[in-house]
Each structure stands twice: as structure tokens, then as C-alpha cells.
Motif scaffolding. Structure first.
Motif, PDB file in Angstrom:
ATOM      1  N   LEU A   1      10.469   6.075  11.366  1.00 35.21           N
ATOM      2  CA  LEU A   1       9.386   6.345  10.426  1.00 35.21           C
ATOM      3  C   LEU A   1       9.668   5.753   9.043  1.00 35.21           C
ATOM      4  N   LEU A   2      10.926   5.865   8.598  1.00 41.01           N
ATOM      5  CA  LEU A   2      11.273   5.294   7.293  1.00 41.01           C
ATOM      6  C   LEU A   2      11.080   3.784   7.306  1.00 41.01           C
ATOM      7  N   PHE A   3      11.476   3.156   8.430  1.00 41.57           N
ATOM      8  CA  PHE A   3      11.277   1.708   8.561  1.00 41.57           C
ATOM      9  C   PHE A   3       9.790   1.391   8.526  1.00 41.57           C
ATOM     10  N   LEU A   4       8.996   2.175   9.287  1.00 43.00           N
ATOM     11  CA  LEU A   4       7.557   1.932   9.382  1.00 43.00           C
ATOM     12  C   LEU A   4       6.894   2.067   8.010  1.00 43.00           C
ATOM     13  N   VAL A   5       7.258   3.108   7.260  1.00 47.59           N
ATOM     14  CA  VAL A   5       6.660   3.326   5.937  1.00 47.59           C
ATOM     15  C   VAL A   5       6.952   2.147   5.013  1.00 47.59           C
ATOM     16  N   ARG A   6       8.199   1.696   5.019  1.00 52.01           N
ATOM     17  CA  ARG A   6       8.557   0.574   4.137  1.00 52.01           C
ATOM     18  C   ARG A   6       7.852  -0.701   4.562  1.00 52.01           C
ATOM     19  N   PHE A   7       7.794  -0.901   5.881  1.00 50.49           N
ATOM     20  CA  PHE A   7       7.118  -2.097   6.389  1.00 50.49           C
ATOM     21  C   PHE A   7       5.639  -2.075   5.997  1.00 50.49           C
TER      22      PHE A   7
ATOM     23  N   TRP B   1      -4.409  -7.029 -13.188  1.00 52.50           N
ATOM     24  CA  TRP B   1      -4.335  -5.565 -13.303  1.00 52.50           C
ATOM     25  C   TRP B   1      -4.295  -4.911 -11.919  1.00 52.50           C
ATOM     26  N   PHE B   2      -5.185  -5.372 -11.033  1.00 53.47           N
ATOM     27  CA  PHE B   2      -5.200  -4.823  -9.670  1.00 53.47           C
ATOM     28  C   PHE B   2      -3.889  -5.137  -8.945  1.00 53.47           C
ATOM     29  N   ALA B   3      -3.357  -6.341  -9.164  1.00 55.90           N
ATOM     30  CA  ALA B   3      -2.111  -6.730  -8.493  1.00 55.90           C
ATOM     31  C   ALA B   3      -0.981  -5.802  -8.907  1.00 55.90           C
ATOM     32  N   LEU B   4      -0.880  -5.558 -10.209  1.00 53.92           N
ATOM     33  CA  LEU B   4       0.169  -4.668 -10.719  1.00 53.92           C
ATOM     34  C   LEU B   4      -0.021  -3.251 -10.166  1.00 53.92           C
ATOM     35  N   THR B   5      -1.277  -2.787 -10.184  1.00 51.50           N
ATOM     36  CA  THR B   5      -1.568  -1.442  -9.674  1.00 51.50           C
ATOM     37  C   THR B   5      -1.173  -1.319  -8.207  1.00 51.50           C
ATOM     38  N   LEU B   6      -1.536  -2.348  -7.421  1.00 46.89           N
ATOM     39  CA  LEU B   6      -1.239  -2.313  -5.986  1.00 46.89           C
ATOM     40  C   LEU B   6       0.257  -2.236  -5.718  1.00 46.89           C
ATOM     41  N   VAL B   7       1.019  -3.088  -6.413  1.00 48.33           N
ATOM     42  CA  VAL B   7       2.465  -3.130  -6.174  1.00 48.33           C
ATOM     43  C   VAL B   7       3.103  -1.800  -6.564  1.00 48.33           C
ATOM     44  N   VAL B   8       2.737  -1.297  -7.746  1.00 48.07           N
ATOM     45  CA  VAL B   8       3.333  -0.038  -8.220  1.00 48.07           C
ATOM     46  C   VAL B   8       2.908   1.122  -7.313  1.00 48.07           C
ATOM     47  N   ALA B   9       1.612   1.143  -6.921  1.00 50.28           N
ATOM     48  CA  ALA B   9       1.119   2.242  -6.077  1.00 50.28           C
ATOM     49  C   ALA B   9       1.776   2.196  -4.697  1.00 50.28           C
ATOM     50  N   CYS B  10       1.918   0.998  -4.108  1.00 53.77           N
ATOM     51  CA  CYS B  10       2.566   0.886  -2.796  1.00 53.77           C
ATOM     52  C   CYS B  10       4.020   1.336  -2.868  1.00 53.77           C
ATOM     53  N   TYR B  11       4.698   0.959  -3.933  1.00 54.88           N
ATOM     54  CA  TYR B  11       6.095   1.356  -4.113  1.00 54.88           C
ATOM     55  C   TYR B  11       6.189   2.878  -4.246  1.00 54.88           C
ATOM     56  N   HIS B  12       5.304   3.455  -5.081  1.00 48.79           N
ATOM     57  CA  HIS B  12       5.310   4.909  -5.292  1.00 48.79           C
ATOM     58  C   HIS B  12       4.991   5.650  -3.986  1.00 48.79           C
ATOM     59  N   ALA B  13       4.023   5.127  -3.229  1.00 54.47           N
ATOM     60  CA  ALA B  13       3.653   5.766  -1.955  1.00 54.47           C
ATOM     61  C   ALA B  13       4.834   5.730  -0.985  1.00 54.47           C
ATOM     62  N   ALA B  14       5.539   4.582  -0.921  1.00 53.45           N
ATOM     63  CA  ALA B  14       6.685   4.468  -0.014  1.00 53.45           C
ATOM     64  C   ALA B  14       7.775   5.456  -0.397  1.00 53.45           C
ATOM     65  N   LEU B  15       8.038   5.588  -1.723  1.00 53.70           N
ATOM     66  CA  LEU B  15       9.072   6.526  -2.182  1.00 53.70           C
ATOM     67  C   LEU B  15       8.695   7.964  -1.843  1.00 53.70           C
ATOM     68  N   GLY B  16       7.401   8.299  -2.050  1.00 56.93           N
ATOM     69  CA  GLY B  16       6.953   9.663  -1.787  1.00 56.93           C
ATOM     70  C   GLY B  16       6.962   9.990  -0.309  1.00 56.93           C
ATOM     71  N   LEU B  17       6.453   9.070   0.517  1.00 56.57           N
ATOM     72  CA  LEU B  17       6.437   9.309   1.963  1.00 56.57           C
ATOM     73  C   LEU B  17       7.850   9.410   2.509  1.00 56.57           C
TER      74      LEU B  17
ATOM     75  N   GLN C   1      10.844   6.765  -8.672  1.00 55.73           N
ATOM     76  CA  GLN C   1       9.669   7.578  -8.395  1.00 55.73           C
ATOM     77  C   GLN C   1       8.992   7.987  -9.694  1.00 55.73           C
ATOM     78  N   ARG C   2       9.775   8.358 -10.694  1.00 48.31           N
ATOM     79  CA  ARG C   2       9.180   8.787 -11.948  1.00 48.31           C
ATOM     80  C   ARG C   2       8.628   7.627 -12.774  1.00 48.31           C
ATOM     81  N   LEU C   3       9.336   6.508 -12.788  1.00 48.31           N
ATOM     82  CA  LEU C   3       8.820   5.346 -13.528  1.00 48.31           C
ATOM     83  C   LEU C   3       7.487   4.883 -12.946  1.00 48.31           C
ATOM     84  N   THR C   4       7.412   4.814 -11.594  1.00 49.72           N
ATOM     85  CA  THR C   4       6.159   4.375 -10.980  1.00 49.72           C
ATOM     86  C   THR C   4       5.073   5.432 -11.173  1.00 49.72           C
ATOM     87  N   ALA C   5       5.460   6.719 -11.248  1.00 46.78           N
ATOM     88  CA  ALA C   5       4.463   7.770 -11.480  1.00 46.78           C
ATOM     89  C   ALA C   5       3.823   7.608 -12.851  1.00 46.78           C
TER      90      ALA C   5
END
Lengths: 134, 122
Positions: free
Chosen positions: B99-105, B66-82, B25-29
């Protein structure tokens, strides 16, 4: 009736949200979480916008029309505010993780800085969108 | 028998995990700060020139990267936070699992849709 009360009823209640005014630090903290959840939704919108761009001119015209509309622009201002809020708070959390800024006065100062930073982000976006012609 | 501190943080504590989530969570932040800031600048530049302009600008290899990297990192961070929000506020075991399954999916789906869209713009 008293003996019908469940064990849960006797547990202490704290803080009682209907009558308790949350301190500034609590408000900043819970809104950080809310901003994170909201930004997840914004991420979905961005992906939809990208997919529309990749799908062709018609899809893009529809998606971008929404972005350029008044509601879209107001949403962009809110997004800038939310990014400032969540980003500023995230930075604050990283300092806390490093063991810095834990005192209540320091936390209140950094809390106010986050509020001002988020407002500046929102105002900057509003200026760009409504005056700068982006 | 008490477990060593290292044993607990390595996944033998009551939650059976935790350190990896915290670190990720912190690395992606930290990564999100420059990734999103620059992405916003790129989006401002891409917004000029309508559809043709946006396709031409975003389709540049480095912008796609750049967008690809941003998307992957942001999606990962969002999943961890949710995930944390769900773990904190959803008490039912079944609802929490679903819900946890849905968020990851959805996070994985979002990243894949975004990446596919970006690659098609190249």
C-alpha cells in the motif's frame, strides 16, 4: 473453554467503540483524518478533470457535465466542507505544534470553531453553486 | 549506551526516520493553504466560458505555474498523510509495504499527469 482463551483476550479493552460515545474532540480528530483521505480522492478527480481539459472538447464536455450535474454540485459542496474541515484542523494542529491551545477547554473551543468554519465553507460553496450561477 | 536525542531524531531511533516526514507534512500543509485557496478562485474564474474559456484562462503561464505548484505540493502532502494512515491501520507487513508503494506511485503518477496536462495547455 476458559483455558482455551488466548493471551490477547485478557488484555484490557479501551475505549470499546460499540458502547462508548466518542467525545467531541475525538470525533473532530478522526474526521480530520477521514477528510484528508477523502480529499486525496478529490485530488485525483481534479487531475482527471485537468487531463480531460487537455484532451479536448469532447472529454472536457463529459468531465465538466459531471461537475455541473446535481451530484457534481453536491460533491463540490462536500469538497468545500472537507477543505474547511481539514484546513481548519490543520491550522489547529500547527498551533498545537507551537505548544498553544493544549487545555481541554481551549481544544473544545477551537474544535467548535473548526466545525463552524467547515459549515461556513460548505454553505458558501452551496450559495455560489446553486444561487450565484458558477 | 544511550543515544543522544539528536542521534534519535536524525534517524537512529526505532522507526529509523520521522523528523523529515513530520517537517515535510507541516511545510506542505502551510503551503497548501494559500495554494489551494487561490487555485479555487482561479477555477471559479476559469469555469466561465465553457471549454474555450477554460483553456484560454488556465493556459495562461502564471495560472499554469500556480496550478503546477499546487498539484505537486498537494500530491506530496496527500502521500505523506496517507502514509501515516496506512502505518496506523494496516498491520500486515506485506500489505503495508504494497500500500505504501501504491500510494507513492499514485501520487507521483497524479502529479506527472497533472503537470503534463497543464503544460499542454500553455
Amino acid at each position: 473453554m476458559a483455558d482455551a482463551k488466548s493471551r490477547e483476550d485478557k488484555r484490557p479493552l479501551s475505549p470499546h467503540l460499540q458502547v462508548y460515545r466518542l467525545p467531541l474532540l475525538a470525533v473532530v480528530s478522526i474526521l480530520n483524518r477521514a477528510a484528508g483521505v477523502a480529499l486525496s480522492g478529490v485530488l485525483v478527480l481534479f487531475i482527471v478533470w485537468l487531463a480531460a481539459l487537455a484532451s479536448g472538447p469532447e472529454a472536457f464536455a463529459m468531465a465538466n457535465g459531471l461537475v455541473q450535474s446535481l451530484i457534481g454540485k453536491l460533491l463540490m459542496v462536500a469538497v468545500a466542507f472537507g477543505l474547511g474541515w481539514h484546513g481548519g484542523n490543520g491550522l489547529r494542529h500547527l498551533f498545537w505544534d507551537a505548544g498553544k491551545g493544549f487545555s481541554i477547554p481551549a481544544a473544545e473551543t477551537s474544535g467548535w470553531l473548526v466545525i463552524l468554519f467547515a459549515l461556513a465553507c460548505g454553505l458558501g460553496a452551496a450559495a455560489l453553486l446553486f444561487l450565484g450561477g458558477i | 549506551m544511550s543515544r543522544s536525542f539528536e542521534g534519535r531524531v536524525r534517524g537512529l531511533g526505532t522507526a529509523h526516520e520521522g523528523l523529515h516526514h513530520w517537517t515535510a507534512q507541516r511545510l506542505t500543509a502551510v503551503a497548501n493553504i494559500p495554494l489551494i485557496a487561490v487555485s479555487l478562485l482561479l477555477l471559479c474564474k476559469a469555469s466561465k466560458g465553457g471549454y474555450e474559456g477554460a483553456v484560454a484562462y488556465i493556459g495562461q503561464p502564471l495560472v499554469v505555474a500556480w496550478f503546477a505548484l499546487t498539484l505537486v505540493v498537494a500530491c506530496y502532502h496527500a502521500a505523506l498523510g496517507l502514509q501515516v494512515v496506512i502505518e496506523d491501520y494496516v498491520s500486515g507487513k506485506g500489505a503495508k509495504f504494497a500500500l505504501l508503494f501504491l500510494v507513492r506511485f499514485l501520487a507521483a503518477l497524479g502529479a506527472v499527469v497533472g503537470l503534463a496536462s497543464l503544460i499542454s495547455l500553455l
